[in-house]
Motif scaffolding. Structure first.
Motif, PDB file in Angstrom:
ATOM      1  N   ASP A  83       0.824  -1.201   0.000  1.00 50.67           N
ATOM      2  CA  ASP A  83       0.000   0.000   0.000  1.00 50.67           C
ATOM      3  C   ASP A  83       0.866   1.262   0.000  1.00 50.67           C
ATOM      4  N   ILE A  84       1.933   1.242   0.785  1.00 50.08           N
ATOM      5  CA  ILE A  84       2.847   2.397   0.828  1.00 50.08           C
ATOM      6  C   ILE A  84       3.508   2.602  -0.528  1.00 50.08           C
ATOM      7  N   LEU A  85       4.012   1.521  -1.143  1.00 47.45           N
ATOM      8  CA  LEU A  85       4.667   1.646  -2.450  1.00 47.45           C
ATOM      9  C   LEU A  85       3.691   2.167  -3.501  1.00 47.45           C
ATOM     10  N   LEU A  86       2.485   1.609  -3.544  1.00 45.30           N
ATOM     11  CA  LEU A  86       1.496   2.067  -4.525  1.00 45.30           C
ATOM     12  C   LEU A  86       1.135   3.535  -4.298  1.00 45.30           C
ATOM     13  N   SER A  87       1.020   3.929  -3.042  1.00 41.96           N
ATOM     14  CA  SER A  87       0.705   5.329  -2.720  1.00 41.96           C
ATOM     15  C   SER A  87       1.836   6.259  -3.142  1.00 41.96           C
ATOM     16  N   GLU A  88       3.076   5.842  -2.928  1.00 37.16           N
ATOM     17  CA  GLU A  88       4.230   6.658  -3.336  1.00 37.16           C
ATOM     18  C   GLU A  88       4.274   6.809  -4.854  1.00 37.16           C
ATOM     19  N   VAL A  89       4.045   5.715  -5.569  1.00 42.02           N
ATOM     20  CA  VAL A  89       4.053   5.753  -7.038  1.00 42.02           C
ATOM     21  C   VAL A  89       2.961   6.707  -7.530  1.00 42.02           C
ATOM     22  N   ALA A  90       1.752   6.548  -7.010  1.00 47.05           N
ATOM     23  CA  ALA A  90       0.636   7.403  -7.438  1.00 47.05           C
ATOM     24  C   ALA A  90       0.918   8.864  -7.118  1.00 47.05           C
ATOM     25  N   ALA A  91       1.464   9.144  -5.935  1.00 44.77           N
ATOM     26  CA  ALA A  91       1.755  10.531  -5.557  1.00 44.77           C
ATOM     27  C   ALA A  91       2.765  11.167  -6.506  1.00 44.77           C
ATOM     28  N   LEU A  92       3.789  10.414  -6.904  1.00 50.88           N
ATOM     29  CA  LEU A  92       4.786  10.950  -7.833  1.00 50.88           C
ATOM     30  C   LEU A  92       4.167  11.246  -9.199  1.00 50.88           C
ATOM     31  N   LEU A  93       3.275  10.385  -9.669  1.00 51.72           N
ATOM     32  CA  LEU A  93       2.637  10.596 -10.971  1.00 51.72           C
ATOM     33  C   LEU A  93       1.609  11.722 -10.927  1.00 51.72           C
ATOM     34  N   LEU A  94       0.907  11.845  -9.798  1.00 44.24           N
ATOM     35  CA  LEU A  94      -0.115  12.883  -9.679  1.00 44.24           C
ATOM     36  C   LEU A  94       0.468  14.258  -9.385  1.00 44.24           C
ATOM     37  N   ALA A  95       1.714  14.309  -8.953  1.00 42.58           N
ATOM     38  CA  ALA A  95       2.346  15.592  -8.640  1.00 42.58           C
ATOM     39  C   ALA A  95       2.465  16.477  -9.882  1.00 42.58           C
ATOM     40  N   ASP A  96       2.624  15.851 -11.054  1.00 43.18           N
ATOM     41  CA  ASP A  96       2.697  16.588 -12.315  1.00 43.18           C
ATOM     42  C   ASP A  96       2.088  15.703 -13.388  1.00 43.18           C
ATOM     43  N   ARG A  97       0.801  15.868 -13.606  1.00 35.85           N
ATOM     44  CA  ARG A  97       0.088  14.976 -14.515  1.00 35.85           C
ATOM     45  C   ARG A  97       0.502  15.140 -15.971  1.00 35.85           C
ATOM     46  N   SER A  98       1.285  16.169 -16.273  1.00 37.08           N
ATOM     47  CA  SER A  98       1.807  16.306 -17.643  1.00 37.08           C
ATOM     48  C   SER A  98       3.208  15.701 -17.755  1.00 37.08           C
ATOM     49  N   LEU A  99       3.709  15.154 -16.655  1.00 36.72           N
ATOM     50  CA  LEU A  99       5.050  14.554 -16.633  1.00 36.72           C
ATOM     51  C   LEU A  99       6.080  15.481 -17.280  1.00 36.72           C
ATOM     52  N   GLY A 100       6.120  16.702 -16.768  1.00 34.85           N
ATOM     53  CA  GLY A 100       7.088  17.679 -17.262  1.00 34.85           C
ATOM     54  C   GLY A 100       6.748  18.214 -18.641  1.00 34.85           C
TER      55      GLY A 100
END
Length: 144
Positions: A83-100
């Motif tokens: 759950d922690i790993l999935l949450s970390e992955v999602a948070a990183l992707l949602l931080a910038d939904r245009s991926l730079g």
């Protein structure tokens, strides 16, 4: 020059770089799970969604499966670690939904539990696949 298709995948790898877990792309799972866990990026083929008439711009979607695996001795600890790993992955992707600015939109889906993980020590492993859909555009030539 890197195509937009490839740049979108590279952008996910870059977004996940801060993870403690090992991040890899389209690799066979290793024999042993690293203590920090692992994430394997497995892209599917891009699908053309449409064209903007008169501009030559083509619109694409691409499903990318993120295979996430963790290891812990006890069942509740495995569930918590995953759950922690999935949450970390999602948070990183949602931080910038245009991926730079590489994609128009990045849409993580709901994790899908995996009953079996084909690695040594499978009884102490827990895995899930996090589907991520990327939406992006290319010029008329899809390899640009």
């Amino acid at each position: 020059m890197t195509s937009r298709h490839e740049a979108a995948l590279d952008a996910i790898l870059s977004a996940l770089a801060p993870l403690a877990a090992q991040v890899m792309r389209e690799e066979d799972l290793p024999v042993l799970c690293p203590p920090e866990g692992l994430v394997n990026l497995v892209p599917e083929d891009p699908e053309e969604e449409g064209q903007q008439l008169g501009t030559g711009i083509r619109e694409w979607s691409r499903l990318v499966e993120l295979e996430c695996v963790v290891q812990a001795a006890e069942g509740p600890a495995r569930a918590a670690a995953l759950d922690i790993l999935l949450s970390e992955v999602a948070a990183l992707l949602l931080a910038d939904r245009s991926l730079g600015g590489t994609v128009s939109w990045c849409e993580p889906g709901a994790p899908q539990a995996s009953d079996t993980v084909p690695m040594e020590g499978a009884e102490s492993l827990k895995g899930a696949v996090l589907p991520v859909t990327l939406f992006y555009e290319t010029p008329q030539n899809p390899m640009e």
